[in-house]
Design an enzyme around this catalytic site. Structure first.
Site, PDB file in Angstrom:
ATOM      1  N   GLY A 256      -2.597  -5.999  -0.263  1.00  0.00           N
ATOM      2  CA  GLY A 256      -3.123  -7.363  -0.219  1.00  0.00           C
ATOM      3  C   GLY A 256      -3.380  -7.910   1.166  1.00  0.00           C
ATOM      4  N   HIS A 257      -2.458  -7.627   2.099  1.00  0.00           N
ATOM      5  CA  HIS A 257      -2.598  -8.313   3.396  1.00  0.00           C
ATOM      6  C   HIS A 257      -3.803  -7.838   4.194  1.00  0.00           C
ATOM      7  CE1 HIS A 257       0.012  -4.902   4.647  1.00  0.00           C
ATOM      8  NE2 HIS A 257      -0.573  -5.035   5.811  1.00  0.00           N
TER       9      HIS A 257
ATOM     10  N   GLY B 118       0.822  -1.208   0.000  1.00  0.00           N
ATOM     11  CA  GLY B 118       0.000   0.000   0.000  1.00  0.00           C
ATOM     12  C   GLY B 118       0.856   1.259   0.000  1.00  0.00           C
ATOM     13  N   THR B 119       1.944   1.233   0.745  1.00  0.00           N
ATOM     14  CA  THR B 119       2.825   2.403   0.825  1.00  0.00           C
ATOM     15  C   THR B 119       3.379   2.741  -0.558  1.00  0.00           C
ATOM     16  OG1 THR B 119       3.429   1.814   3.083  1.00  0.00           O
ATOM     17  CG2 THR B 119       4.926   3.301   1.929  1.00  0.00           C
TER      18      THR B 119
ATOM     19  N   THR C 170      10.513  -7.110 -11.678  1.00  0.00           N
ATOM     20  CA  THR C 170       9.926  -8.450 -11.804  1.00  0.00           C
ATOM     21  C   THR C 170       8.795  -8.620 -10.797  1.00  0.00           C
ATOM     22  OG1 THR C 170      12.011  -9.299 -12.593  1.00  0.00           O
ATOM     23  CG2 THR C 170      10.464 -10.923 -11.722  1.00  0.00           C
TER      24      THR C 170
ATOM     25  N   CYS D 102       5.301   4.843  19.540  1.00  0.00           N
ATOM     26  CA  CYS D 102       6.408   5.235  20.398  1.00  0.00           C
ATOM     27  C   CYS D 102       7.504   5.813  19.507  1.00  0.00           C
ATOM     28  CB  CYS D 102       6.914   4.000  21.125  1.00  0.00           C
ATOM     29  SG  CYS D 102       8.110   4.378  22.364  1.00  0.00           S
TER      30      CYS D 102
ATOM     31  N   GLN E 219      -7.794   0.345   3.875  1.00  0.00           N
ATOM     32  CA  GLN E 219      -8.647  -0.254   4.910  1.00  0.00           C
ATOM     33  C   GLN E 219     -10.005  -0.699   4.379  1.00  0.00           C
ATOM     34  OE1 GLN E 219      -7.929  -0.980   8.092  1.00  0.00           O
ATOM     35  NE2 GLN E 219      -5.845  -0.229   7.868  1.00  0.00           N
TER      36      GLN E 219
END
Ligand code: PLP
Length: 368
Positions: free
Chosen positions: A182-183, A54-55, A219, A307, A161
């Site tokens: 994907g995740h 996504g990034t 690739t 943090c 999301q």
């Protein structure tokens, strides 16, 4: 999904860009996966570009648009974006761009009138997330896309999301660019998508080979692509369940926690939200401490705060919503999926009051 991926590691490990039949046969599998992704989004397969995450999709959308329209020098975004968007936009300020970061109200909602007042001929890009990753609050993306289309401004949305949780019909929408990962819909990590509406001006972010029709060199992660195709197929079949079963589980969890833990509050609009996300503040205690104690019971959640360099910074999203310091620090995000069970919800409701109680006894903010 694993069964579909296995042959790509063991037998069909050729390179899809190769001239030989061994590699070439993989191209067919990629094409099929692209069709499945496009079917979930109701768009053309040729509008799907596979990326690494996504990034990367967010970076490619923002930097690729700015490079394609160099005479426009303004970007409009929000203060509650994921760092994959916010950091990229803020970086552009150093390159002379004006970056407008729209605020949100106490419920996490945007003001469309304010957004519209900033749209002008100098605006290169509007990039606004579909739903917030910390609170689940959904932005009026289709209305925003209509406004930007009327003014001929490119519109990108980070939908990391959202895909697999809400139906999306890109054929009927004015969204130009959409990112997802994907995740977040149960594919493995390391595969993402950038949807690029046909005709959208975009300079490639990754240059080199001719993969992805010259829009993303390198690739391909073939097993990841095949798994994402399957994940999209399953997501399409399960959208209804995601909205009914998961929403019910989320409501049960939320009501149970708010009723049984004193000084707890929900963050974000109660109605206008993704079905799987719940962000709750437990006042006067640290979110990280709650997470560690939940972890001991095998319960995995995440904290709204991060943090940073030794100091505990409360979440930029909750801060933008005006959540008080003592509540922002004690915020926890629960993300559910169709694989969660009612027993897990009951177990969490049972464990949480004890954890909160124990931590409050150590809190410097609680007296008497
Ligand atoms: N955008 C949003 C809204 C996210 O929630 C995330 C990750 O959680 C990302 C972008 C980054 O995606 P990735 O981890 O695939 O790079």
């Amino acid at each position: 999904m694993l069964e579909e991926m296995k042959p790509l590691f063991c037998e069909l490990y050729g390179n899809p860009s190769s001239m030989h039949t061994f590699g070439g046969q993989i191209g067919i599998k990629i094409r099929q996966a692209r069709e499945k992704v496009a079917a979930l989004l109701s768009c053309e397969p040729s509008e799907i570009v596979f990326t690494g995450c996504g990034t990367e999709s967010d970076n490619a959308a923002i930097k690729g648009t700015l490079a394609a329209v160099p005479n426009r020098r303004k970007i409009i975004t929000t203060r509650v974006e994921h760092p994959a968007v916010l950091t990229v936009c803020r970086e552009q300020e150093n390159l002379g761009y004006t970056v407008i970061e729209l605020g949100v109200d106490k419920q996490g909602n945007l003001d469309l009138v304010e957004l519209e007042s900033h749209l002008d001929d100098n605006t290169a890009l509007v990039t606004i997330m579909y739903a917030n990753n910390e609170t689940g609050v959904i932005f009026p993306i289709e209305k925003i896309a209509e406004l930007t289309a009327q003014k001929g401004i490119v519109f990108h949305t980070d939908a990391v999301q959202v895909i697999g949780k809400m139906p999306i019909n890109l054929a009927k929408s004015n969204i130009d660019l959409l990112s997802f990962s994907g995740h977040k819909l149960h594919a493995p990590k390391g595969i993402g998508v950038l949807y690029v509406r046909k005709g959208t001006r975009l300079s490639p972010f990754m240059v080199g080979g001719h993969q992805e029709a010259g829009r993303r060199a390198g690739t391909e992660n073939v097993p990841g692509i095949i798994a994402l195709g399957k994940a999209c197929e399953l997501a399409a079949q399960n959208l209804e369940e995601e909205n009914n079963k998961v929403r019910k589980l989320r409501e049960k969890l939320e009501n149970g926690l708010l009723e049984n833990c004193p000084d707890a509050q929900l963050n974000g609009d109660k109605e206008n939200r993704l079905p799987n996300t719940s962000n709750i503040s437990f006042e006067y205690i640290e979110g990280e401490a709650i997470l560690l104690m939940l972890d001991k019971f095998g319960i995995c959640a995440s904290s709204g705060s991060a943090c940073t360099s030794g100091s505990l910074e409360p979440s930029h999203v909750l801060r933008a919503m005006g959540v008080p310091f003592t509540a922002a620090h004690g915020s926890i995000r629960f993300s559910l999926s169709r694989y969660n069970t009612e027993q897990e919800i009951d177990y969490t409701i049972q464990k949480m009051p004890g954890i909160v109680n124990q931590l409050r006894q150590l809190s410097p903010f609680v007296t008497g």
